[in-house]
Structure formats: structure tokens, C-alpha cells
Scaffold this active site. Structure first.
Site, PDB file in Angstrom:
ATOM      1  N   ASP A  11      13.147  80.641  54.581  1.00 38.37           N
ATOM      2  CA  ASP A  11      12.286  79.579  54.043  1.00 38.37           C
ATOM      3  C   ASP A  11      12.280  78.266  54.840  1.00 38.37           C
ATOM      4  O   ASP A  11      12.366  77.185  54.247  1.00 38.37           O
ATOM      5  CB  ASP A  11      12.660  79.298  52.582  1.00 38.37           C
ATOM      6  CG  ASP A  11      12.492  80.524  51.688  1.00 38.37           C
ATOM      7  OD1 ASP A  11      12.127  81.592  52.202  1.00 38.37           O
ATOM      8  OD2 ASP A  11      12.737  80.414  50.470  1.00 38.37           O
ATOM      9  N   ASP A  53       8.707  81.297  51.022  1.00 39.72           N
ATOM     10  CA  ASP A  53       8.450  81.102  49.607  1.00 39.72           C
ATOM     11  C   ASP A  53       6.929  80.939  49.510  1.00 39.72           C
ATOM     12  O   ASP A  53       6.360  80.095  50.209  1.00 39.72           O
ATOM     13  CB  ASP A  53       9.169  79.794  49.228  1.00 39.72           C
ATOM     14  CG  ASP A  53       9.646  79.722  47.799  1.00 39.72           C
ATOM     15  OD1 ASP A  53      10.028  80.768  47.239  1.00 39.72           O
ATOM     16  OD2 ASP A  53       9.666  78.599  47.249  1.00 39.72           O
ATOM     17  N   HIS A  55       4.145  80.700  46.592  1.00 39.68           N
ATOM     18  CA  HIS A  55       3.860  80.711  45.158  1.00 39.68           C
ATOM     19  C   HIS A  55       2.369  80.625  44.843  1.00 39.68           C
ATOM     20  O   HIS A  55       1.611  79.985  45.587  1.00 39.68           O
ATOM     21  CB  HIS A  55       4.557  79.526  44.479  1.00 39.68           C
ATOM     22  CG  HIS A  55       6.048  79.555  44.603  1.00 39.68           C
ATOM     23  ND1 HIS A  55       6.814  80.607  44.147  1.00 39.68           N
ATOM     24  CD2 HIS A  55       6.922  78.666  45.140  1.00 39.68           C
ATOM     25  CE1 HIS A  55       8.087  80.346  44.397  1.00 39.68           C
ATOM     26  NE2 HIS A  55       8.184  79.183  45.005  1.00 39.68           N
ATOM     27  N   HIS A  72       5.424  73.398  45.057  1.00 43.24           N
ATOM     28  CA  HIS A  72       5.764  73.521  46.485  1.00 43.24           C
ATOM     29  C   HIS A  72       5.348  74.897  46.988  1.00 43.24           C
ATOM     30  O   HIS A  72       5.236  75.847  46.206  1.00 43.24           O
ATOM     31  CB  HIS A  72       7.276  73.338  46.703  1.00 43.24           C
ATOM     32  CG  HIS A  72       8.088  74.389  46.026  1.00 43.24           C
ATOM     33  ND1 HIS A  72       8.426  74.324  44.698  1.00 43.24           N
ATOM     34  CD2 HIS A  72       8.594  75.572  46.476  1.00 43.24           C
ATOM     35  CE1 HIS A  72       9.112  75.405  44.353  1.00 43.24           C
ATOM     36  NE2 HIS A  72       9.214  76.189  45.414  1.00 43.24           N
ATOM     37  N   LYS A  97       7.826  86.059  49.404  1.00 47.36           N
ATOM     38  CA  LYS A  97       8.355  86.227  48.047  1.00 47.36           C
ATOM     39  C   LYS A  97       7.872  85.068  47.197  1.00 47.36           C
ATOM     40  O   LYS A  97       7.322  84.104  47.726  1.00 47.36           O
ATOM     41  CB  LYS A  97       9.878  86.222  48.087  1.00 47.36           C
ATOM     42  CG  LYS A  97      10.398  84.876  48.555  1.00 47.36           C
ATOM     43  CD  LYS A  97      11.895  84.856  48.665  1.00 47.36           C
ATOM     44  CE  LYS A  97      12.344  83.577  49.335  1.00 47.36           C
ATOM     45  NZ  LYS A  97      12.022  82.360  48.588  1.00 47.36           N
ATOM     46  N   CYS A 141      17.863  79.830  47.700  1.00 43.48           N
ATOM     47  CA  CYS A 141      17.410  81.076  48.325  1.00 43.48           C
ATOM     48  C   CYS A 141      18.433  81.669  49.288  1.00 43.48           C
ATOM     49  O   CYS A 141      18.564  82.889  49.371  1.00 43.48           O
ATOM     50  CB  CYS A 141      16.054  80.872  48.979  1.00 43.48           C
ATOM     51  SG  CYS A 141      14.769  80.690  47.722  1.00 43.48           S
TER      52      CYS A 141
END
Ligand code: VGL
Ligand code: ZN
Length: 193
Positions: A11, A53, A55, A72, A97, A141
Site C-alpha cells: 500500500d 488499498d 475502496h 481514502h 484489496k 495492513c
């Protein structure tokens, strides 16, 4: 590091670096170290994996929908992009993810490649049994990825100088490193490569 090792860069995205939406203090300091590590792995023909990451705009991970985090790394935004100084060698594997709107999904071991394959399956197919895991954030993470990798039977080394944490409570990152070590991770530095 052996012929069965892979590097997992967790990340290193704009939103986790200084100026980002979920800024990790000194988050960008890991970049030169991880660039050096990635070049060493690539030169030896060993896999380099970068997780991100990623989202949806609405997820229970964000505080406005019941979670603990500011918005974020939303899909399609500049904040979700890898930091521009991160140098991923040609052939690096990018896994994503955090797409599930009902889960925090911290572990990079839950991430999928562009063909939808879960990271552990990709690694096993490449004959990888030992992971070097560094990046952001130590106490979320990185920690979850390390603990899960150990549970799944991987040997894990954590270069502590190539990790930075959120530290919502002071000391969270130091405690996370203790927890990883207690679970069987080896703590090291990039110079040990
Ligand atoms: C992370 C907090 C929220 C991480 C991701 O990459 O460590 N931390 N989402
Ligand atoms: Zn997140």
C-alpha cells in the site's frame, strides 16, 4: 533471502503518504528502501508484488458509514495511485484489496491480481515460500498481512526500516512489530538483503 523469496510492497499509495487523505507520518521514507529492495529481487529474477488499498466510494471501512477511517484510496482517484516515486520493476505483480463494501480487508493476502486470483495462490504457483513484507501501514495492513502469511505457512521477514505506521494510539506500530515477531516473523532491515 533465497530462491523461494518474494517481496511484498504493501500500500505505498498517495493517500498514505504526506499530503494524502490518510497520511502516515514519514510514509514516503519507505520508498527509496523499497525501491532498492525491488531492484535486488528483480535482478535475481524473484517476484515483486505491490498491493493497493482500493475502496468503493461507500464502504463500512469509512467513518461516515460506520468505520474508523477518513475517505481514502477510492477507486479511480489520484489518492489510490501508487506514489510516483515508487519504482516497480517490469513484471511486478499488482494486487488489489478493499473492494468489499462490508469489510476492512487489511490483509494483502486477501488481495487479487488482474485475473482475480488470490495472492497466496499466485505465490504458491511461483514456488514462493518466504516473504519479505514492508510498506504502509505497520499497525494495519502490514501487520495483518504478516500474521496471515505466517498462518498460511509462509516464512516472513519484516524490514522494519521500510515500514511506517498510523499510530492512532501512540506505540501502536512498535506493539504491532512485537506481535509480528511473537507470531514468528523475523525482524530485519533492508541492509540485510
Ligand atoms: C490501511 C488503514 C485503512 C493500510 C488501509 O494500508 O494499512 N490502513 N486502510
Ligand atoms: Zn483502507
Amino acid at each position: 533471502m533465497s530462491d523461494c523469496s518474494a517481496l511484498i510492497i504493501v500500500d505505498v499509495q498517495n493517500d498514505f503518504c504526506p499530503g494524502g487523505a490518510l497520511e502516515v507520518k514519514e510514509g514516503d521514507r519507505v520508498i527509496p528502501l523499497l525501491n532498492r529492495a525491488a531492484a535486488i529481487f528483480a535482478a535475481r529474477g524473484l517476484p515483486v508484488v505491490a498491493s493497493r488499498d482500493l475502496h468503493p466510494a461507500q464502504t463500512s471501512h469509512f467513518s461516515q458509514y460506520g468505520g474508523i477511517w477518513p475517505v481514502h484510496c477510492v477507486q479511480g482517484t489520484a489518492g489510490a495511485a501508487f506514489h510516483p516515486e515508487l519504482r516497480l520493476p517490469e513484471g511486478s505483480i499488482v494486487v488489489s484489496k478493499g473492494m468489499d463494501p462490508a469489510s476492512d480487508d487489511y490483509s494483502a493476502l486477501h488481495a487479487r491480481d488482474d485475473r482475480g486470483r488470490l495472492l497466496p495462490a499466485v505465490l504458491r504457483e511461483l514456488g514462493v515460500s518466504h516473504l519479505w513484507i514492508g510498506g504502509l501501514a505497520t499497525d494495519y495492513c502490514v501487520k495483518e498481512s504478516v500474521l496471515e502469511a505466517i498462518c498460511q505457512g509462509f516464512e516472513v521477514t519484516v524490514p522494519v526500516d521500510a515500514c511506517r505506521g498510523v499510530d492512532l494510539s501512540p506505540g501502536d506500530s512498535a506493539r504491532a512489530l512485537d506481535e509480528m515477531e511473537a507470531a514468528g516473523a523475523r525482524l530485519a532491515t533492508i541492509a540485510d538483503l
